[in-house]
Scaffold this active site. Structure first.
Site, PDB file in Angstrom:
ATOM      1  N   THR A 286      59.877  71.129   9.579  1.00 17.81           N
ATOM      2  CA  THR A 286      61.304  71.446   9.476  1.00 17.81           C
ATOM      3  C   THR A 286      61.583  72.641  10.371  1.00 17.81           C
ATOM      4  O   THR A 286      61.195  73.764  10.057  1.00 17.81           O
ATOM      5  CB  THR A 286      61.687  71.754   8.021  1.00 17.81           C
ATOM      6  OG1 THR A 286      61.348  70.641   7.199  1.00 17.81           O
ATOM      7  CG2 THR A 286      63.184  72.013   7.914  1.00 17.81           C
TER       8      THR A 286
ATOM      9  N   VAL B 161      69.523  66.353   9.169  1.00 24.62           N
ATOM     10  CA  VAL B 161      69.592  65.785   7.825  1.00 24.62           C
ATOM     11  C   VAL B 161      68.697  66.577   6.878  1.00 24.62           C
ATOM     12  O   VAL B 161      69.063  66.867   5.732  1.00 24.62           O
ATOM     13  CB  VAL B 161      69.197  64.301   7.841  1.00 24.62           C
ATOM     14  CG1 VAL B 161      69.129  63.749   6.421  1.00 24.62           C
ATOM     15  CG2 VAL B 161      70.191  63.488   8.664  1.00 24.62           C
ATOM     16  N   LYS B 162      67.506  66.958   7.359  1.00 26.22           N
ATOM     17  CA  LYS B 162      66.565  67.674   6.501  1.00 26.22           C
ATOM     18  C   LYS B 162      67.137  69.021   6.050  1.00 26.22           C
ATOM     19  O   LYS B 162      66.956  69.419   4.885  1.00 26.22           O
ATOM     20  CB  LYS B 162      65.245  67.893   7.245  1.00 26.22           C
ATOM     21  CG  LYS B 162      64.192  68.673   6.463  1.00 26.22           C
ATOM     22  CD  LYS B 162      63.780  67.953   5.185  1.00 26.22           C
ATOM     23  CE  LYS B 162      62.790  68.777   4.362  1.00 26.22           C
ATOM     24  NZ  LYS B 162      61.505  68.969   5.035  1.00 26.22           N
ATOM     25  N   LEU B 163      67.828  69.729   6.919  1.00 30.11           N
ATOM     26  CA  LEU B 163      68.413  71.005   6.516  1.00 30.11           C
ATOM     27  C   LEU B 163      69.457  70.799   5.426  1.00 30.11           C
ATOM     28  O   LEU B 163      69.537  71.586   4.475  1.00 30.11           O
ATOM     29  CB  LEU B 163      69.042  71.713   7.715  1.00 30.11           C
ATOM     30  CG  LEU B 163      68.097  72.338   8.733  1.00 30.11           C
ATOM     31  CD1 LEU B 163      68.889  73.171   9.741  1.00 30.11           C
ATOM     32  CD2 LEU B 163      67.024  73.194   8.081  1.00 30.11           C
TER      33      LEU B 163
END
Length: 289
Positions: A98, A172-174
């Protein structure tokens, strides 16, 4: 590529180690590298199909897939700048760290400059889902490259979500991690409200489970918080890192600033390596907890 392949896993932290062990058990030949070699050796000693490799170039040479699971964008850039010239022409670099969209874009550029197939592919899930093959992949990149890496992704995950063709995976991960951190802080604060109102935590959970407001992840956190058992899962310091990445990439948010303040206070209290549930440590003074 065939289902069983040679995989380089760069990073023997909690998630990287869990991924390496799962892949070894799934029949892949896994080369595990870590900056601190002893950590990789400790994992490989008890993991079928996993070999600790001391030189990152040796780890990636001949690998069908190179999986980076490192702390942040600077770490990935430093490691891959040295290693990328050793990748085979048909290798796929699966960048699972990430790092935020800006760093992900720079890493994609590094791959492009060296003619390396690249997937921006962080995951939703931590060590337990990785060991069980139940991670959720948030993958951005060309469909043909995804197809080449798909057998490995399937061995590690229950879902492979193709969210874009560039570096949308890290965006999207954040958002996902911001929701996870905010909801965990919210759960802790609502448990404090329950205490003030004289509402038993089990009753509160039972009501949530009976309707549409249940969130399995946070319901699990209630038990962890009540037990004050913060065994490493997703570390507070990593959640703080991701919230800071989100803050740098988006319009300032009062909610996320409050979450950031809570994470910083939890780190300052010595819980930086504990599970995110440790934000609940601050719910009551230690003397009355």
């Amino acid at each position: 590529m065939s289902h069983a392949s040679t995989v380089a896993v760069l990073g023997a932290g909690a998630l990287g180690s869990a991924m390496a062990m799962r892949l070894g058990e799934s029949g892949h030949e896994v080369r595990l590298w870590n900056r601190t070699e002893e950590r990789a050796r400790a994992v490989a000693e008890h993991a079928a199909g996993v070999t600790a490799v001391s030189a990152v170039g040796d780890a990636v040479s001949g690998a069908s897939v190179v999986l980076t699971v490192l702390r942040d964008g600077d770490a990935v850039a430093e490691v891959m700048s040295d290693a990328i010239g050793r990748l085979d022409n048909d290798a796929v670099w699966v960048q699972a760290s990430t790092v935020g969209p800006r760093n992900a874009d720079a890493l994609a550029g590094l791959a492009r400059d060296h003619g390396v197939a690249y997937l921006d592919a962080p995951v939703s899930g931590s060590t337990a889902p990785a060991r069980q093959g139940k991670l959720v992949w948030l993958v951005a990149g060309p469909e043909d490259v995804l197809g080449r890496a798909r057998p490995l992704l399937d061995d590690l995950g229950s879902s492979v979500l193709h969210v874009g063709t560039g570096v949308e995976g890290n965006a999207v991960k954040l958002a996902v991690n911001a929701w996870m951190a905010a909801s965990t802080v919210a759960m802790s604060d609502v448990l404090a409200l329950c205490d003030d109102l004289g509402v038993d935590h089990a009753t509160f959970v039972r009501v949530l489970e009976a309707g549409p407001l249940a969130m399995p992840y946070e319901l699990q956190k209630v038990r962890v918080m009540d037990d004050a058992s913060y065994a490493p899962g997703f570390a507070v310091q990593l959640a703080l890192k991701d919230i800071e990445l989100a803050a740098a990439a988006a319009t300032p948010s009062p909610l996320l600033q409050a979450v950031r303040d809570r994470l910083e206070a939890t780190v300052a209290a010595g819980h930086d390596n504990d599970d995110l549930a440790a934000v609940d440590y601050l719910r009551k003074p230690p003397s009355t907890a």
